[in-house]
Enzyme design. Structure first.
Site, PDB file in Angstrom:
ATOM      1  CE  LYS A  44      -4.135  -2.291   1.327  1.00  9.32           C
ATOM      2  NZ  LYS A  44      -3.581  -3.656   1.463  1.00  9.32           N
TER       3      LYS A  44
HETATM    4  C1  LIG Z   1      -4.247  -4.700   0.945  1.00  9.71           C
HETATM    5  C2  LIG Z   1      -3.451  -5.926   0.783  1.00  9.71           C
HETATM    6  C3  LIG Z   1      -3.837  -6.936  -0.113  1.00  9.71           C
HETATM    7  C4  LIG Z   1      -5.111  -6.853  -0.908  1.00  9.71           C
HETATM    8  O1  LIG Z   1      -5.064  -5.859  -1.906  1.00  9.71           O
HETATM    9  P1  LIG Z   1      -6.416  -5.296  -2.544  1.00  9.71           P
HETATM   10  O2  LIG Z   1      -5.992  -4.190  -3.424  1.00  9.71           O
HETATM   11  O3  LIG Z   1      -7.255  -4.845  -1.396  1.00  9.71           O
HETATM   12  O4  LIG Z   1      -7.044  -6.429  -3.271  1.00  9.71           O
HETATM   13  C5  LIG Z   1      -3.013  -8.036  -0.251  1.00  9.71           C
HETATM   14  N1  LIG Z   1      -1.883  -8.159   0.480  1.00  9.71           N
HETATM   15  C6  LIG Z   1      -1.493  -7.223   1.351  1.00  9.71           C
HETATM   16  C7  LIG Z   1      -0.261  -7.438   2.141  1.00  9.71           C
HETATM   17  C8  LIG Z   1      -2.249  -6.069   1.530  1.00  9.71           C
HETATM   18  O5  LIG Z   1      -1.848  -5.140   2.398  1.00  9.71           O
END
Ligand SMILES: *Cc1c(COP(=O)(O)O)cnc(C)c1O
Length: 494
Positions: A112
């Site tokens: 993120k």
């Molecule tokens: C947020 C997240 C996901 C999922 O991603 P999305 O965009 O919500 O589908 C997968 N792995 C990690 C480590 C995350 O932080």
């Protein structure tokens, strides 16, 4: 030509890119989507010679057309700098037949950061552009990683406040420690008595609350969202798919034009939607492989055409994917409904009222390029274990869901197309689950002792993000019920 954004639930709500970034969610609960997906206007050969930052500019300029070149380049330079522990920003690592695209080299060691390092800069630029006088209040629900990444991005940014809600028993100890130790007078972190979907629903209700908006406006505040529904999150995520492809070309693993598959460990459907947008921009992607954990709503959806969230919510060792309402899926639904906002709004109404909807056979026929599958907890652990034994490479639980699903895909299809697996978190963030998967003897160790052990086992230094929180003071202790969320927000904004 200016690219506009339209609500998935109202064809009459059309805004500029900067307005879409500022608003987050459209009026009436829709999501903003670009009215067309622009095509890459540089060749794959040219891209293969570019840095991450240059690639980011080439992709983002096509989506954020009301930003000037210098505005956008400034945002990119401020975001993708020495906060990342490698100049490559998102390195590709080969292990056991696939390329792992490591998206965890930013300040909170999860993917993120890729979007949330740049969102505050996009948002401040957007506010300036639209003569916004109010302070921007970022309201976020998190299943763990978004929260800290958003806090890290917005902490100390003038003209902004950030309030993060997390399910108090639904995040890993390290995720929680990262959030509750957050510095910055403009930050607030709150645990709720409920799960992630309840936190997200609570946040969505505040966004839709017109009275609350008027009350805050009078005090000089307005809400915006840092959740993955914000187009300012989605667009920066397209970049690394283009970049990973270009790196494969540069390193002569593929020729320009060759197709690749992409595997994405999925929760809210933002990351994989970015890959879908990359494909629509002309990036040669064959299959979009959607990996779920035991909360396998999406797997069931791709198999049956029925989206049904009426089921038990499972707490897994990949908590950032413990999601039953994948908000960004709405953008795909809108698309396969022929960009028909009335049709989409009707399905979302059904989801809201009954927890489920079914798409038509014509819509389902357009999902051929997606493959969905899932792994259970035992399979996820075994994937970590076996990859480590075979190659010495250590992956986190979320990435392991993707790797496990990729193995199932290969067994199902015998497809040997070059494949990129989105590696979404550092194993250090989920040290307990990762180390237990490698050897059960680690189960009795303390969290930070495990971190040190992981460093030895993987031959990787403990990331700065983990070192920082070892002895940090807990600054955020508020816990509230779901229905108290609006009051907590009012109390903070005085
Ligand atoms: C947020 C997240 C996901 C999922 O991603 P999305 O965009 O919500 O589908 C997968 N792995 C990690 C480590 C995350 O932080």
């Amino acid at each position: 030509m200016e690219l506009k954004y339209v609500s998935t639930r109202d064809a009459n709500e059309v805004v500029s890119a900067s307005q879409a970034i500022l608003k987050g969610l459209a009026n009436g609960g829709g999501l903003f989507v670009p009215t067309t997906i622009p095509k890459l206007d540089v060749s794959l050969e040219d891209l293969s010679k570019m840095s991450y930052q240059q690639t980011a500019y080439e992709v983002m300029k096509l989506f954020l057309t009301d930003f000037t070149e210098s505005e956008l380049k400034t945002c990119i330079e401020r975001a993708y700098d020495s906060k990342f522990d490698t100049d490559e920003i998102a390195p590709l690592v080969y292990a056991d037949g696939a390329y792992y695209l490591e998206l965890f080299h930013g300040s909170t060691i999860a993917f993120k950061d890729m979007a949330l390092s740049i969102l505050p800069h996009l948002m401040i630029t957007s506010a300036r552009k639209n003569n916004v006088k109010n302070d921007i209040v970022i309201l976020t629900a998190t299943s763990g990683d978004t929260g800290k990444a958003a806090l890290a991005g917005f902490a100390g940014v003038e003209g902004t406040r950030i309030i993060v809600f997390y399910p108090k028993d639904g995040v890993s100890p390290i995720q929680k420690q990262q959030m509750v130790t957050q510095l910055g007078d403009n930050t607030l972190v709150v645990g709720i008595d409920g799960n992630f979907d309840q936190a997200q629903t609570g946040v969505k209700q505040m966004f839709a609350d017109k009275e609350m908006a008027a009350e805050l406006d009078a005090k000089g505040f307005q809400f915006s969202s840092a959740n993955s529904i914000n187009i300012g999150r989605l667009v920066p995520q397209i970049v690394y798919y283009v970049y990973s492809y270009a790196k494969l070309v540069e390193n002569e693993k593929i020729k320009p034009g060759d197709k690749i598959n992409v595997v994405v460990p999925t929760g809210n459907f933002g990351n994989i939607l970015a890959a879908f947008y990359a494909k629509n921009m002309g990036l040669p992607i064959a299959k979009l492989i959607c990996a779920s954990n035991e909360n396998k709503v999406l797997y069931d959806f791709f198999s049956t055409g029925v989206y049904d969230k009426n089921r038990d919510f499972v707490l897994t060792n990949s908590p950032s994917m413990d999601i039953l309402i994948s908000s960004n899926l709405e953008r795909l639904i809108y698309r396969i409904a022929g960009e028909d906002s009335v049709k989409n709004a009707e399905l979302m109404r059904q989801l809201n009222e009954t927890g489920k909807y079914e798409i038509t056979p014509e819509m389902k026929a357009q999902l051929d390029e997606f493959y969905g599958n899932y792994t259970d907890e035992a399979e996820t652990a075994k994937t970590i274990h076996d990859l480590y034994e075979k190659t010495g490479y250590v992956i986190d639980t979320h990435t392991a869901v993707a790797a496990g699903v990729y193995a199932k895909y290969k067994a199902d299809t015998n497809d040997d197309t070059t494949t990129v697996i989105a590696s979404t978190a550092s194993p250090f963030k989920f040290a307990r689950s990762v180390m237990s998967a490698i050897d059960s003897k680690y189960e009795s160790m303390e969290d930070f002792a495990l971190v040190d052990e992981l460093s030895k086992v993987a031959g990787v230094e403990v990331p700065k993000a983990v070192e920082e929180i070892r002895d940090a003071e807990v600054r955020h202790k508020t816990i509230c019920a779901v229905d108290e969320m609006p009051q907590v927000v009012r109390d903070f904004l005085v």
